[in-house]
Design an enzyme around this catalytic site. Structure first.
Site, short mmCIF file in Angstrom:
data_model
loop_
_atom_site.label_atom_id
_atom_site.label_comp_id
_atom_site.label_asym_id
_atom_site.label_seq_id
_atom_site.Cartn_x
_atom_site.Cartn_y
_atom_site.Cartn_z
N TYR A 130 21.81 48.37 7.94
CA TYR A 130 22.44 47.47 8.89
C TYR A 130 23.93 47.78 8.98
CZ TYR A 130 23.17 44.39 4.72
OH TYR A 130 23.49 43.87 3.49
N CYS A 131 24.49 47.53 10.15
CA CYS A 131 25.88 47.86 10.46
C CYS A 131 26.22 49.31 10.07
CB CYS A 131 26.84 46.89 9.78
SG CYS A 131 28.51 46.91 10.49
N PRO A 132 25.46 50.28 10.60
CA PRO A 132 25.68 51.67 10.21
C PRO A 132 27.01 52.21 10.73
CG PRO A 132 24.16 51.57 12.05
CD PRO A 132 24.42 50.15 11.63
N LYS B 165 22.37 53.08 0.81
CA LYS B 165 23.66 52.45 1.10
C LYS B 165 23.86 51.19 0.28
CE LYS B 165 26.07 50.28 5.05
NZ LYS B 165 26.06 50.14 6.52
#
Length: 278
Positions: free
Chosen positions: A145-147, A158
């Site tokens: 998420y939110c890459p 991550k």
């Protein structure tokens, strides 16, 4: 270019405990305040740590999801408060196992290149965990998420993401560190949020297809029991080595006055957006 972490003095504002009792908008008001004071030269470079209770922070792009109201109801049903931040990026999860660190620098005459700000935070995290053999990489982790290009990962998983906020000659470099708990469980929450909020609709913006298996916490990756306070101690030790003087501080009287204005601004903006969404 020099090491941005190397400063004559560092002021530390530790809100890793008290922040749990505040709405996450408080932190965005704080960082804007620190940008203004540090950028204006009335305060030294400042490192602020903060933790908030279960909150999903959306980016502006997330507010364009076609079935967002359904997604918001889902997040609320899972016990999450939802806010919209005043900077870029997409949805992230905050909880008591996620430590956020903001480094605030003055942007002097030559300025601080955006990548230099990101690199400073990456360097800080590498130094925090230099006693582990694991390589900490900075590259986009697809499926997270939110890459972004400065996703921090170990072995392709991550555990942190970095963002920046620039205001009034101040640069705030922010990171969320998944210290403990399940990184994949947090990712599953965001996966469900996007599934419910987007459904099968075509959208103007591209939203991440979340793969929970590519996210983990530092406790999971380093295979040790790690607490937020453990990481705080590491942070203090690194910044102590990077400065001639380090001290624990709070907002000055002038900063407190600034904060009232900035906090009011982010709160009013968030309330207006939320009124339109629900």
């Amino acid at each position: 270019m020099g090491d941005l972490l190397q400063q004559d003095q560092w002021r530390i504002i530790d809100q890793s405990v008290v922040g749990k009792h505040f709405n996450a908008l408080y932190s965005f008001g704080m960082d804007d305040t620190l940008c203004a004071s540090v950028g204006g030269g009335t305060a030294p470079p400042t490192a602020r740590s903060w933790v908030h209770h279960n909150t999903v922070v959306l980016g502006i792009q997330d507010t364009k999801l076609p079935f967002l109201a359904d997604g918001l109801h889902y997040l609320n049903s899972q016990g999450y408060e939802v806010i919209v931040r005043n900077s870029g990026g997409l949805a992230v999860v905050l909880d008591e196992g996620v430590l956020n660190i903001t480094l605030v620098f003055p942007e002097k005459e030559k300025g601080i290149d955006i990548n230099r700000g990101y690199d400073a935070m990456w360097q800080l995290i590498k130094e925090l965990f230099a006693d582990f053999p694991d390589e900490i990489e900075a590259r986009e982790i697809v499926g997270s998420y939110c890459p972004g290009s400065y996703d921090l990962s170990i072995g392709g998983k991550k555990f942190a993401g970095i963002s920046q906020r620039r205001l009034r000659f101040g640069v705030a470099v922010q990171i969320y560190l998944c210290v403990n708990g399940s990184g994949s469980a947090r990712a599953e929450v965001i996966e469900q949020f996007y599934s419910i909020s987007k459904k099968q609709a075509d959208t103007k913006y591209e939203y991440p297809i979340i793969n929970p298996n590519v996210m983990a916490s530092l406790t999971e990756l380093l295979q040790i029991d790690l607490t937020v306070q453990d990481v705080m101690l590491r942070l203090l030790n690194v910044l102590k080595r990077k400065s001639n003087h380090i001290y624990m501080g709070e907002l000055t009287a002038e900063e407190a006055r600034l904060f009232e204005a900035y906090y009011s601004r982010v709160t009013e903006r968030n309330d207006k957006i939320m009124e339109e969404l629900y």
